[in-house]
Design a protein around this motif. Structure first.
Motif, PDB file in Angstrom:
ATOM      1  N   SER A  83       2.817   7.516  -4.128  1.00 14.76           N
ATOM      2  CA  SER A  83       3.101   8.405  -5.244  1.00 14.76           C
ATOM      3  C   SER A  83       4.291   7.858  -6.021  1.00 14.76           C
ATOM      4  N   GLN A 132      -4.177  -1.378  -5.248  1.00 19.44           N
ATOM      5  CA  GLN A 132      -3.791  -1.782  -3.895  1.00 19.44           C
ATOM      6  C   GLN A 132      -2.804  -0.819  -3.257  1.00 19.44           C
ATOM      7  N   THR A 133      -2.217   0.078  -4.042  1.00 14.41           N
ATOM      8  CA  THR A 133      -1.197   0.967  -3.510  1.00 14.41           C
ATOM      9  C   THR A 133      -1.672   2.410  -3.525  1.00 14.41           C
ATOM     10  N   GLU A 134      -1.248   3.159  -2.527  1.00 13.31           N
ATOM     11  CA  GLU A 134      -1.531   4.593  -2.449  1.00 13.31           C
ATOM     12  C   GLU A 134      -0.272   5.416  -2.635  1.00 13.31           C
ATOM     13  N   GLU A 175      -2.471  -5.967   3.722  1.00 18.14           N
ATOM     14  CA  GLU A 175      -2.268  -5.534   2.339  1.00 18.14           C
ATOM     15  C   GLU A 175      -1.373  -6.502   1.573  1.00 18.14           C
ATOM     16  N   ARG A 200       0.819  -1.213   0.000  1.00 21.81           N
ATOM     17  CA  ARG A 200       0.000   0.000   0.000  1.00 21.81           C
ATOM     18  C   ARG A 200       0.849   1.257   0.000  1.00 21.81           C
ATOM     19  N   ARG A 201       1.976   1.236   0.695  1.00 21.94           N
ATOM     20  CA  ARG A 201       2.779   2.444   0.842  1.00 21.94           C
ATOM     21  C   ARG A 201       3.909   2.559  -0.172  1.00 21.94           C
TER      22      ARG A 201
END
Length: 809
Positions: A548, A544-546, A577, A532-533
Motif C-alpha cells: 500500500s 510486482q508489488t502488493e 521477487e 513485493r512488500r
C-alpha cells in the motif's frame, strides 16, 4: 509526516524465513575435534561481526588501541588544561595590566618590567588553594574523573575484545596483520562465509549469506534509515523567520538510539530481538504511554545535564577548531554532508565505508552546484571589502618586514589576523569568472553519486529553493559546529515536546515493520529489500508489488537499495521477487539501449562533456558518466559528432541504457570458479582483458598483494560507476512514469516494463540471452583521458538570466 490514521493502515508482515531451509533451526551441529577455538556457536553474532568490520576499517589492533589511548589522553588534557587556565594563571600580569618589577644582581634596567610566562603562572600551592576553595570546580572534576575511569575500563574491555578479533583474523581467516590493509571488506566477508561452513559460528543456519552479515552489522542503522525515509523522527522544525529547518546532531541521534534500541526501557530486549510485547497490537496504547514516559525522563535528564554537556561541547570545539580557523579561515566556509543527509541518502544495507566512498565521490559536483549560486550585489560588496582589507593588510605586512618591532605594538597581530580572516571570507563570495556553469547537468551529476533526489528538483536546479534543500543535506562546516553547540539546549525540548507525540506512531512502526529472519533475529522489514512488500509502482515495480502507499519506501529506496546491494555483492542470490525485478530491469535496459547512442560515440564525447561540467580531471568511469549526463545537451544543440554526422536526439536514460547494456554483456571471471550471479560488472576490471593488456608487463612486475589491491580498487570504481548509471536510468524512468508531462524528449516506441519479457525473448532471470547487442570494449577510455588535456572546449549559449558566475549552459 504521515498522521496517526495513516499508520493505522499498516498491517503486520508475516515472518520472512526464506534465508534458511525448513527445519534447519533444529539442526544438530558437529564441531570437529581439531577446532578448539571459541569461534563456533557465538552467542552475540551482532557484536562479533560488528567488531570484525570495525577491526578491518580501522586498520587493525595497533591503530585501534592507539586511538583509544589518545582519546583518554585528550580527555585528561582538556580537563587538566582547562582547570589550569581557570585557576592557575594571573591574567592581570599576563596582559600587563599590573607591573612586574624584576630586581636582582645582573638584571638589566630594561628587563625589569618585561613580563615572562613564569610571572603569570601562580605557584602550585596557591593554585591548589584556589581549586580547593571552589566547590563547583571540585564537583566538575569529580564528574570528569568518574567519566574518565569509565572510559578507562571500557578501553581495557576493548583491548581484550579486539585482541580476540586479532587472533580470529590470524588463525581463522588466515589474514596477517601486515596484510590487512590489502584486503577489501568483500574479501574478508567471503572468508567469513566460507568459515561458517567449517566452524558454525551461527548454529541456526548452515550457511551465511552476505545479507545476513549486513543485517547483523546494520540492524539498528537500517531502522534509523527507514524512520528517516518515512519521516517518522521529528528532525524537521518550523521556525519563525527561518522556515523549515533540519536539525539532527550527534547528541540528538544518540538519544534516539538510546531510547529505541539499547538504553534502559528501550524496545529491544537484547541486541537482536524486539521485545515480544511490542509485536502485539492489543496493548499498543499502553505501550505508547510507557514509551512516552521513557522519552520524558530522558528529556528531563538531558535538561539537567545541559550545562555540563554545553561546557564540554564549547571546550572541545575551542580546542579542536581554533587552530584550524587561524591557519585556514576559509575552512568554516567548506561544506560537509550533514548527519541528516547521511541517513536520508543511505541505502538499506549500506556499510559505513560504502556510504563514505559514495558521498565522497559526490562531494566535488555538489560543491560546484552550491557554488554556482551567487548574488551580484553580494559579489560587488565582497570585492570592495576585500580591496580595502587587503590594502590595510599589505601596509601592515610591509611595516613588519621593514622593522619587526612593529609586531610589539598592541593589537597589531590581532589586526593582521582579523584582516586575513575577512579577506578569506569575502573571497568565498567572489565567483570564478572562467567557469562554465550548467545547473541542471551539475544536479544530474550530483544525483549520479548520491542516488536520491526529490521529484520537484527536476527542472528547478536554478532556483534558490532547490539550493536551500540541497544545503540541508550538504551544510557549511560552520553550521555543523553551531548546531553541535546548540544541541545540548535544543535536544531536551525536541524529546519532550516533539518525540513524545510520536510515541504511538513509533510503536506501530516497530510492530508493523519488524520481521524475524531465522539465524538473524528481528530486523526492519525494509532492510529485506523485498519488492513485493515495499516496492513502489512508479519505480519500475508496477505489477510486482502488493504494498500500500504506507508500506512503500519513499523515493525508490527499496529499488535503489536492491540494485546497490546486488552490485556490491555479486555472489548474493536474491529472493524470487527481487530476482524478477532485476531481470525485468535488465530487459528494459537492453530494449532501450537499441535506440540509444553507441558507447563509442559517448566515449568520443568524454573530454568535451567533462569540460562542460567544469571537471578538471576525471578517471575513465567519471569521463563516461559525464558523457552520459551531457549527451542530451550536445544532441539538442545540434553539435556534430566525431564521425561528422549529426547525432540523433536522445535522453540521459537512453545513453545510460546503452552503457549499461555494454557492461552487462561482459563477463567477469568469478573468484573460485563460481559463475557470477548477475553479470553487472564489466570484464575490464580484470587484468586479462583488453583495457589492461598493455599494462601486462607492469602487472607481472607487481607483487601478488599489490596486483590484487589494484584489481579490487578497479572493481570498486566500476561498481560505483555502474550504480551511478542505474540511479540516472531509474530516476529518468520514474520521472516518465510519475510526471510524463515534464519529459521533453520521449523515447521511441516505449514499452511497459511488465510486457518486455514477451517481446525481447529474454526469459532467464540470471542471463541476458543470445540476441543482445555486441559488447563494446571500453578500452578507449585511456586515450580519451589523454586527449582531454589537449583540447578542452567551452560551450556558451549566451549570458544567463539567472544570477550565476561566469557562463551558463
Amino acid at each position: 509526516m504521515a498522521n496517526f490514521e495513516a499508520y493505522q493502515e499498516y498491517h503486520r508482515i508475516e515472518d520472512f524465513e526464506e534465508d534458511s531451509p525448513p527445519g534447519e533451526e533444529d539442526l544438530l551441529v558437529h564441531v570437529p575435534e581439531g577446532l578448539k577455538d571459541s569461534w563456533h556457536h557465538i552467542k552475540n553474532l551482532d557484536n562479533f561481526f560488528t567488531r570484525i568490520y570495525h577491526f578491518h576499517q580501522k586498520n587493525g589492533f595497533a591503530c585501534m588501541m592507539l586511538s583509544e589511548f589518545f582519546e583518554l589522553v585528550q580527555l585528561l588534557f582538556v580537563v587538566t588544561f582547562t582547570t589550569f587556565l581557570v585557576n592557575c594563571v594571573e591574567y592581570d600580569v599576563l596582559f600587563a595590566n599590573r607591573a612586574v618589577n624584576h630586581t636582582g644582581p645582573g638584571q638589566s634596567p630594561t628587563d625589569r618590567n618585561k613580563v615572562t610566562l613564569p610571572d603569570a603562572i601562580l605557584p602550585s600551592q596557591q593554585c591548589t588553594e584556589r581549586i580547593q576553595g571552589n566547590s563547583w570546580i571540585i564537583f566538575l572534576l569529580i564528574m570528569a574523573a568518574v567519566f574518565w575511569v569509565y572510559r578507562l575500563v571500557k578501553v581495557f574491555c576493548n583491548i581484550l575484545s579486539y585482541w580476540e578479533i586479532r587472533q580470529f583474523y590470524i588463525k581463522a581467516l588466515k589474514i596477517r596483520m601486515d596484510e590487512l590493509c590489502n584486503f577489501t571488506w568483500q574479501e574478508v566477508q567471503d572468508r567469513l562465509i566460507s568459515l561458517q561452513r567449517e566452524q558454525q559460528m551461527c548454529i541456526h543456519k548452515k550457511e551465511l549469506t552476505e545479507l545476513d552479515i549486513y543485517h547483523r552489522i546494520l540492524r539498528f542503522k537500517n531502522y534509523m534509515v527507514a524512520m528517516i525515509n518515512k519521516s517518522l523522527l521529528p528532525v524537521q522544525l518550523q521556525l519563525p523567520l527561518l522556515g523549515n529547518v533540519i536539525f539532527l546532531t550527534q547528541g540528538l541521534k544518540y538519544n534516539f538510539e538510546l531510547i529505541l534500541f539499547w538504553g534502559p526501557g528501550s524496545l529491544f530486549q537484547n541486541k537482536w530481538n524486539l521485545h515480544p510485547k511490542y509485536k502485539r497490537s492489543g496493548n499498543r496504547l499502553e505501550l505508547a504511554q510507557q514509551l512516552s514516559r521513557v522519552i520524558l525522563l530522558m528529556g528531563v535528564a538531558n535538561l539537567l545535564l545541559c550545562p555540563f554537556i554545553l561546557v564540554w561541547q564549547v571546550l572541545y570545539a575551542f580546542f579542536s577548531y581554533t587552530e584550524v580557523i587561524r591557519r585556514e579561515p576559509g575552512s568554516l566556509g567548506a561544506r560537509r554532508w550533514s548527519l541528516y543527509g547521511r541517513l536520508y541518502l543511505r541505502h538499506f544495507n549500506e556499510l559505513d565505508h560504502e556510504l563514505h566512498g559514495r558521498l565522497g565521490r559526490g562531494y566535488k559536483p555538489t560543491s560546484k552546484y552550491m557554488n554556482s549560486f551567487t548574488s551580484p550585489l553580494l559579489t560587488v560588496l565582497a570585492k570592495n571589502v576585500a580591496f580595502f582589507s587587503g590594502s590595510v593588510l599589505a601596509v601592515l605586512i610591509a611595516l613588519t618586514v621593514y622593522d619587526e618591532d612593529v609586531l610589539t605594538v598592541q593589537h597589531i597581530l590581532t589586526a593582521i589576523t582579523v584582516l586575513g580572516v575577512v579577506i578569506t571570507i569575502t573571497r568565498s563570495f567572489i565567483p570564478d569568472e572562467h567557469m562554465v556553469w550548467c545547473p541542471e547537468q551539475l544536479l544530474q551529476c550530483v544525483l549520479a553519486h548520491i542516488h536520491y533526489m526529490p521529484d520537484h528538483w527536476r527542472g528547478n536546479a536554478n532556483k534558490s529553493e532547490t539550493r536551500d534543500e540541497v544545503a540541508q543535506l550538504f551544510q557549511y562546516k560552520a553550521v555543523f559546529i553551531l548546531e553541535e553547540l546548540l544541541s545540548p539546549i535544543v535536544t531536551p525540548f525536541i524529546l519532550i515536546f516533539l518525540l513524545r507525540n510520536k510515541s504511538l506512531e513509533i510503536i506501530d512502526f516497530f510492530r508493523n515493520f519488524t520481521v524475524e529472519v531465522v539465524g538473524v533475529g528481528d530486523i526492519c522489514s525494509f532492510a529485506q529489500m523485498d519488492i513485493r512488500r515495499h516496492g513502489n509502482p512508479t519505480w519500475m515495480s508496477e505489477g510486482q508489488t502488493e504494498a500500500s502507499v504506507y508500506q512503500q519506501a519513499e523515493n525508490g529506496k527499496t529499488e535503489l537499495s536492491l540494485m546497490h546491494f546486488t552490485i556490491k555483492n555479486p555472489r548474493w542470490q536474491p529472493p524470487q521477487e527481487s530476482s524478477v525485478f532485476i531481470s525485468h530491469l535488465k530487459e528494459k535496459v537492453q530494449h532501450d539501449a537499441q535506440g540509444g547512442p553507441s558507447t563509442q560515440l559517448l566515449l568520443s564525447e568524454a573530454p568535451l562533456c567533462t569540460s562542460l561540467q567544469s571537471n578538471e580531471s576525471a578517471t575513465g568511469p567519471d569521463n563516461l558518466l559525464a558523457s552520459v549526463l551531457a549527451h542530451p545537451i550536445l544532441t539538442a544543440s545540434g553539435l556534430q559528432g566525431r564521425d561528422h554526422r549529426f547525432i540523433p536526439p536522445s535522453t540521459a536514460a537512453s545513453a545510460a541504457a546503452s552503457v549499461l547494456a555494454s557492461l552487462s554483456t561482459s563477463q567477469l571471471p568469478a573468484h573460485g570458479g563460481r559463475a557470477r550471479a548477475h553479470g553487472l560488472l564489466p570484464s575490464s576490471v580484470h587484468p586479462e582483458t583488453t583495457m589492461y593488456r598493455s599494462d601486462r608487463t607492469v602487472m607481472d612486475s607487481m607483487s601478488r598483494s599489490e596486483s590484487r589491491l589494484r584489481s579490487n580498487t578497479l572493481h570498486s570504481e566500476f561498481a560505483s560507476a555502474e550504480m551511478s548509471l542505474h540511479a540516472i536510468y531509474m530516476h529518468e524512468l520514474h520521472q516518465q512514469t510519475s510526471h510524463p508531462q515534464r519529459t521533453s524528449v520521449h523515447w521511441q516506441n516505449p514499452v511497459p516494463l511488465r510486457d518486455l519479457h514477451t517481446q525481447t525473448g529474454l526469459h532467464a532471470p540470471g542471463g541476458l540471452g543470445s540476441s543482445l547487442p555486441t559488447p563494446v570494449h571500453l578500452g578507449g577510455w585511456r586515450e580519451e583521458e589523454e586527449e582531454e588535456d589537449e583540447g578542452e572546449q567551452e560551450i556558451v549559449s549566451g549570458s544567463p538570466p539567472e544570477q550565476r558566475a561566469g557562463s551558463s549552459c
